[in-house]
Scaffold this active site. Structure first.
Site, PDB file in Angstrom:
ATOM      1  N   GLY A 268       0.820  -1.207   0.000  1.00 20.80           N
ATOM      2  CA  GLY A 268       0.000   0.000   0.000  1.00 20.80           C
ATOM      3  C   GLY A 268       0.850   1.251   0.000  1.00 20.80           C
ATOM      4  N   ALA A 269       1.934   1.223   0.805  1.00 18.80           N
ATOM      5  CA  ALA A 269       2.796   2.387   0.924  1.00 18.80           C
ATOM      6  C   ALA A 269       4.046   1.971   1.682  1.00 18.80           C
ATOM      7  CB  ALA A 269       2.076   3.520   1.654  1.00 18.80           C
ATOM      8  N   GLU A 271       7.096   3.693   4.506  1.00 19.64           N
ATOM      9  CA  GLU A 271       7.323   4.793   5.437  1.00 19.64           C
ATOM     10  C   GLU A 271       8.712   5.405   5.360  1.00 19.64           C
ATOM     11  OE1 GLU A 271       8.158   0.933   7.902  1.00 19.64           O
ATOM     12  OE2 GLU A 271       6.822   1.560   6.287  1.00 19.64           O
ATOM     13  N   ASN A 272       9.293   5.541   4.173  1.00 20.10           N
ATOM     14  CA  ASN A 272      10.580   6.214   4.066  1.00 20.10           C
ATOM     15  C   ASN A 272      10.527   7.537   4.824  1.00 20.10           C
ATOM     16  OD1 ASN A 272      11.219   4.201   2.024  1.00 20.10           O
ATOM     17  ND2 ASN A 272       9.999   5.458   0.636  1.00 20.10           N
ATOM     18  N   HIS A 302      -1.310   5.687   8.553  1.00 20.91           N
ATOM     19  CA  HIS A 302      -0.434   4.573   8.922  1.00 20.91           C
ATOM     20  C   HIS A 302       1.029   4.955   8.684  1.00 20.91           C
ATOM     21  CE1 HIS A 302       0.552   0.112   9.096  1.00 20.91           C
ATOM     22  NE2 HIS A 302       1.614   0.589   8.449  1.00 20.91           N
ATOM     23  N   GLU A 303       1.315   5.474   7.487  1.00 15.80           N
ATOM     24  CA  GLU A 303       2.703   5.835   7.176  1.00 15.80           C
ATOM     25  C   GLU A 303       3.176   7.017   8.020  1.00 15.80           C
ATOM     26  OE1 GLU A 303       4.087   3.557   5.484  1.00 15.80           O
ATOM     27  OE2 GLU A 303       2.123   2.698   5.034  1.00 15.80           O
ATOM     28  N   HIS A 306       4.324   5.890  11.356  1.00 15.96           N
ATOM     29  CA  HIS A 306       5.647   5.278  11.291  1.00 15.96           C
ATOM     30  C   HIS A 306       6.782   6.286  11.504  1.00 15.96           C
ATOM     31  CE1 HIS A 306       5.264   1.072  10.416  1.00 15.96           C
ATOM     32  NE2 HIS A 306       4.553   1.235   9.310  1.00 15.96           N
ATOM     33  N   GLU A 325       4.758  -2.312  12.670  1.00 16.61           N
ATOM     34  CA  GLU A 325       3.536  -2.421  11.879  1.00 16.61           C
ATOM     35  C   GLU A 325       2.266  -2.469  12.731  1.00 16.61           C
ATOM     36  OE1 GLU A 325       3.694  -1.655   9.012  1.00 16.61           O
ATOM     37  OE2 GLU A 325       5.741  -2.088   8.400  1.00 16.61           O
TER      38      GLU A 325
END
Length: 857
Positions: A268-269, A271-272, A302-303, A306, A325
C-alpha cells in the site's frame, strides 16, 4: 556462500564489530537502459584487525578500496563484499553498476505508456537498499546518509532530506541535473529513499508542535496530475500531524514530508523517513467508492505514524517487526476515527484488518506476534495478518486493559527515552508497566509470545417466563496448544422495537479462563440477541448462541449501529469458513444485508466474502445454480440502489464480476453499450473496463473489443486491464497462455503479474485450470530460486490449485493430496517456501471442509 540471505546471528555479530556509520552515496541515473552507476563512501568504526562484510547486490563491481588500499573486486561474491583487516576508523569506497528492478525491489524503473516518461523509486524494506549502494543492511546499524543523484533533464528528485535546487551537470547519459541532498538524521538503511522523474503535484506546509514550518508535498507522475486531489491528501496529513504530535507529545522528527504516488507498487505504501511512497492506484482516475477513499486515509495515517514508531525508534532486528507495523496499524485507525470524517473507522478495522488477522491466525503457519526471524527469508513472508492486524488488535485490547491515558503516557516515555535508537519488546513494556502500574509479564507471554486464537461462546439458560437463570461465556482453545487468554470486552443485549434491532443493555467485564459468569444478565428478561465482544475490543473468534443467530438472520439489516452489524456478519462468515454453517445460508444472510448496508467498507468486505463463499465454499454440485441466483440478486441490487450512491457503484462492479447466465451477460452488455442506463451511474474508464472484463470472463466479449478499449486507454492501467481481460477468457488457449506467461516470462513487471493472476483465476469452468495445476508443484523450487522474492511470494500462494477442490473425481486431481505429498517429498526446501505451500494447503483443506458443510445443509 549465502546467496542474498542474511541470518540474525550474522547481523548480531556484525553489529558487535561495527559502529558510527555514515554514508555518502552518488547515483548516476542519467542514461537509459537497465543499469545505473553507484558510488558509495562508507565511514565507520570497527574493532581493529577484525573482518566483516558489507552488503551489495550488483551485476558488476568496478572498484573497491578500504582505507586507501585497493581491494580486488573478487572480494564481491553473491551479495557481499568481504572486508579484512579493519582499522579503528575506516573508509570504504565502492563503485559498481547496479540494476533497476521491475518487481518493486531496490530501485524500480517504470516507463509510462501514456507519455513515454521514465520514473524511478526505491523500495528498500526488508533488505533492498543493497541493490542500490553498498551498505551494512540491518536495522540496528543506523547511520546518516548523504545522497547525490545525477538525473535526466526535466526530472525532480526526492530523498529523505530537503529537495535541493538542481544544477546542470554531465552524466553518463549526457546533459543532466545534479541533486545534492543534505545528510539525513540517523536512520536505518531500509527507510532511506530515492524517487525521481517528471513528477507533478502541489506543495503546502504546516506548523509543527515545536514551531517549525514543515514543508509538505504531494506528487504523482505527470499523466495522473489531473486526478491528484492533493489538497484532500494534505488536509488528512495535517489532521494526522496534529493528532500524533498531541498524543505522542513528541514533535515530528524530520524536516519535511513528501508523499509520492508511484506505479507498480507491491504494497500500500512505504514509510521512508520524510519521503513516503504510495501505490498510485490511490490516485483515483475514476469515481472511487467510499471504501477506497477511507482506505487511502488510513494508509496515509499509517505511514505518518511510522515517522515515530519505526523511523524515530526502530526495532533492533526483524523479530520485532510488529513494533513497527502493529503500532502503525493501531495508531492510524485511532487517528482516522478521532481526527477525520471517517469516525466509524473501527468498523472498517473489524471487517477488514481483523478478518485478515483471524484468517492468518488459523493457518498452520501461525506464529506469535513477536516471532523469531532467523534470517531475511523468514522476514519476507512475515508481512502478514498477525504482524499487522492481530498485533494492532492486541494493542487495542491492551489499551482497554491498562487505560487509554496510561497507555499513551508509556508511549510518550518510550519515544523520549529511545529516540533515534533501536529497541526490543521489553523496552516498550517497561514504559507501559511504569505508567500503568501493571505487571505485563504474563499479559505479554499469552498475547505476544504465544500463537493461536481462542473462541468465545455464550451459553444462556432461561425459565418459562423468559428470565435468564444462567449466563456464561465459555472460552475454548481453537488453535492447537493456544492458551486461554484474558479479555476485556463488552456484552451487548439487543431487542426488536418498532421493526429495528436496538441495543438495550451494555455490560463491560473481564473474561478469563474457561468459564466466565455474566451475572448482570441473570434474573432479567433475556435479550433477543446477545452479542459477545460488542464494540470489538477483544481479539477472539465469537459465536452467537442459537437463539441470537436466528434473530440475526431475520433482523441484522435493521441494526443502525455499523459495528454491531459488522460483528454479526463477521461472526457468520467465520462460522462459514469453519464449516459450521452452510455457505448457501451465509449467502442468503449477506445478500439480504447488502440491500440496506450503508457503510462502504462493510459493503466492500461483504461482497468479497460473497465472492469467496460462492467460488470456494459452495459445494460444486450446487455451484452452477447458486452462481446464477447470486448474479441475479446482485443485478437487482445494482438496479435498485439509490441513484449515484456508493452502493450503486459497488453493486454494478459486483454484478459484472458474477455474470453467470446469458441474460446477465446481456444486462452487463446493455450497461456497457449504453442501451440500459442507471440513474446517477457514471461509467468512467475504469468502470467500463470492469464491465468488459466481466463479459470476457463470461465468454461474451471479443479480442477486437479489448484491443479497441486498449487503444483508447493508452495508460499502464489500460494495458494491465486489457491483459486481465484476455487472461479471463474462458478458453483453454487463454488460460494456458496466461499460466505460461506467469510461470516463465521473467520480463513481466509486478503490476502486470497481479492483473494476469486476477484474470486467470476468473474461471467458472475449473477444468480450464487443470493444466496449470498439473505443472504447479513441479515449478515451485525453480520459482523460488529463479524468480526473486517478491515474484515468488506472489505466484506461489495465488496459483495454488485450491480452485479444483471438490472436483477430485471429475478432474483426477487432488490439490490437498498433492500439497501434502510435495511437503513430504521436500523437507529440505527453504522454510519460507514450505510456509507458503503449507498455507495454500490450508486454504484447500478449509474449502473442502466448508463444501462438505454446504453439501449436507
Amino acid at each position: 556462500m549465502p546467496g542474498e540471505n542474511l541470518t540474525q546471528v550474522e547481523a548480531a555479530a556484525r553489529a558487535a564489530l561495527v559502529s558510527d556509520c555514515s554514508y555518502r552515496v552518488e547515483l548516476d541515473l542519467s542514461r537509459p537502459g537497465e543499469t545505473f552507476f553507484s558510488r558509495t563512501i562508507v565511514s565507520f568504526a570497527a574493532q581493529e584487525g577484525a573482518s566483516t562484510f558489507v552488503d551489495l547486490i550488483s551485476p558488476h563491481v568496478y572498484f573497491i578500496s578500504l582505507n586507501g588500499a585497493v581491494v580486488d573486486t573478487s572480494a564481491h561474491r553473491d551479495s557481499r563484499i568481504e572486508l579484512e583487516g579493519l582499522a579503528e576508523f575506516n573508509e570504504l569506497v565502492v563503485e559498481a553498476e547496479c540494476a533497476y528492478s521491475h518487481t518493486g525491489e531496490g530501485l524500480h524503473r517504470f516507463v509510462d505508456p501514456a507519455d513515454g516518461q521514465a520514473y524511478v523509486y526505491s523500495q528498500f524494506e526488508v533488505a533492498d537498499s543493497r541493490r542500490v549502494f553498498a551498505v551494512f543492511e540491518q536495522p540496528d546499524l543506523k547511520a546518516s546518509y548523504q545522497f547525490t543523484v545525477i538525473s535526466p533533464l526535466g526530472w525532480t528528485v526526492f530523498s529523505n532530506a530537503h529537495t535541493p535546487t538542481a544544477v546542470e551537470s554531465r552524466g553518463r547519459g549526457g546533459d543532466a541535473l545534479r541533486w545534492e541532498f543534505a545528510p539525513t538524521a540517523k536512520m536505518s538503511s531500509y527507510i532511506t529513499a530515492i524517487v525521481g522523474g517528471p513528477f507533478a503535484g502541489a506543495t503546502g506546509s504546516l506548523t509543527s508542535a515545536d514551531g517549525r514550518e514543515i514543508p509538505l508535498g504531494v506528487w504523482a507522475r505527470a499523466s495522473l496530475r489531473e486526478h491528484l486531489d492533493a489538497e484532500e491528501i494534505m488536509d488528512i496529513t495535517r489532521a494526522g500531524f496534529a493528532f500524533f504530535e498531541r498524543e505522542f507529545d513528541f514533535p515530528y522528527p524530520f524536516d519535511k514530508y513528501d508523499q509520492i504516488f508511484v506505479p507498480e507498487f507491491n504494497a500500500g505504501a512505504m514509510e521512508n523517513a520524510g519521503c513516503v511512497t504510495f501505490r498510485d492506484e490511490y490516485v483515483f482516475r475514476s469515481v472511487p467508492t467510499g471504501a477506497q477513499v477511507e482506505r487511502r486515509a488510513v494508509t496515509i495515517l499509517h505511514e505518518l505514524a511510522h515517522m515515530w514508531f519505526g523511523d524515530l525508534v526502530t526495532m533492533k532486528w526483524w523479530n520485532d517487526l510488529w513494533l513497527n507495523e502493529s503500532f502503525a496499524e493501531f495508531a492510524s485507525t485511532l487517528a482516522t476515527a478521532e481526527a477525520t470524517r471517517w469516525d466509524e473507522a473501527w468498523t472498517t478495522f473489524a471487517m477488514a484488518e481483523k478478518a485478515w488477522a483471524y484468517s492468518q491466525d488459523q493457518l498452520s503457519s501461525t506464529h506469535p506476534i513477536v516471532a523469531q526471524m532467523n534470517d531475511l527469508e523468514d522476514v519476507e513472508v512475515n508481512f502478514d495478518g498477525i504482524t499487522y492486524a492481530k498485533g494492532a488488535s492486541v494493542l487495542r485490547q491492551l489499551v482497554a486493559y491498562v487505560g487509554r491515558e496510561e497507555f499513551m503516557a508509556g508511549v510518550r516515555a518510550y519515544f523520549k527515552k529511545h529516540q533515534w535508537g533501536n529497541t526490543v519488546l521489553t523496552d516498550l513494556l517497561t514504559e507501559l508497566e511504569a505508567t500503568s502500574g501493571r505487571d505485563l509479564t504474563e499479559w505479554s507471554k499469552v498475547w505476544l509470545e504465544e500463537s493461536g486464537i481462542t473462541l468465545l461462546r455464550p451459553e444462556i439458560e432461561v425459565d418459562d417466563a423468559g428470565l435468564v437463570t444462567s449466563a456464561i461465556i465459555r472460552q475454548e482453545s481453537f488453535s492447537p496448544g493456544s492458551t486461554l487468554r484474558p479479555h476485556r470486552l463488552v456484552v451487548g443485549g439487543y431487542d426488536v422495537a418498532d421493526g429495528e434491532l436496538k441495543r438495550t443493555s451494555r455490560i463491560e467485564l473481564d473474561v478469563s479462563g474457561e468459564v466466565t459468569e455474566v451475572g448482570e444478565l441473570v434474573g432479567k428478561a433475556r435479550p433477543a440477541l446477545v452479542l459477545v465482544n460488542d464494540e470489538d475490543l477483544a481479539y477472539a473468534k465469537v459465536r452467537l448462541d442459537p437463539a441470537s443467530l436466528e434473530v440475526a438472520r431475520k433482523h441484522v439489516a435493521s441494526l443502525s449501529d455499523s459495528m454491531a452489524r459488522a460483528l454479526i456478519l463477521a461472526g457468520a462468515w467465520d462460522m462459514t469458513r469453519d464449516g459450521e454453517w452452510s455457505a448457501r445460508d451465509f449467502l442468503d444472510l449477506s445478500l439480504a444485508a447488502l440491500g440496506t448496508e450503508t457503510h462502504s467498507s462493510v459493503l466492500a468486505m461483504l461482497l468479497r466474502c460473497v465472492r469467496t463463499a460462492l467460488e470456494s465454499y459452495v459445494h460444486p454440485s450446487h455451484r452452477a445454480e447458486v452462481e446464477v441466483e447470486v448474479g441475479e440478486r446482485l443485478l437487482r441490487l445494482a438496479r435498485t440502489a439509490p441513484a449515484g450512491s456508493d452502493a450503486q457503484l459497488q453493486f454494478v462492479s459486483a454484478a459484472a464480476r458474477h455474470v453467470a447466465s446469458p441474460e446477465q451477460a446481456a444486462a452487463i452488455r446493455a450497461l456497457l453499450d449504453g442501451t440500459e442506463t442507471l440513474n446517477g451511474l457514471v461509467l468512467d474508464v475504469d468502470r467500463k473496463w470492469g464491465l468488459l472484463i466481466g463479459l470476457a470472463a463470461a465468454g461474451a466479449a471479443t479480442e477486437q473489443e479489448i484491443a479497441a478499449f486498449e487503444a483508447e486507454d493508452q495508460t499502464v492501467t489500460g494495458r494491465e486491464s486489457a491483459a486481465e481481460a484476455r487472461a479471463a477468457f474462458p478458453t483453454a488457449a487463454a488460460k494456458d497462455a496466461t499460466f505460461a506467461a506467469l510461470a516463465d516470462d521473467v520480463s513481466l513487471p509486478n503490476g502486470m503479474i497481479f492483473r494476469l493472476i486476477y484474470g486467470y483465476q476468473r474461471s467458472r469452468d475449473r477444468a480450464l485450470l487443470l493444466p496449470g495445476a498439473q505443472q504447479y508443484f513441479g515449478r515451485l523450487l525453480s520459482w523460488w530460486e529463479e524468480r526473486g522474492g517478491q515474484v515468488a511470494q506472489t505466484l506461489i500462494p495465488a496459483l495454488y490449485p485450491s480452485a479444483l477442490v471438490g472436483l477430485e473425481e471429475e478432474l483426477g486431481f487432488d490439490a490437498v493430496a498433492q500439497g501434502e505429498a510435495w511437503l513430504e517429498a521436500n523437507p529440505q526446501a527453504p522454510a519460507a517456501l514450505r510456509r507458503l505451500v503449507s498455507e495454500g494447503l490450508d486454504v484447500a483443506k478449509r474449502a473442502r471442509k466448508a463444501q462438505q458443510a454446504d453439501l449436507t445443509r
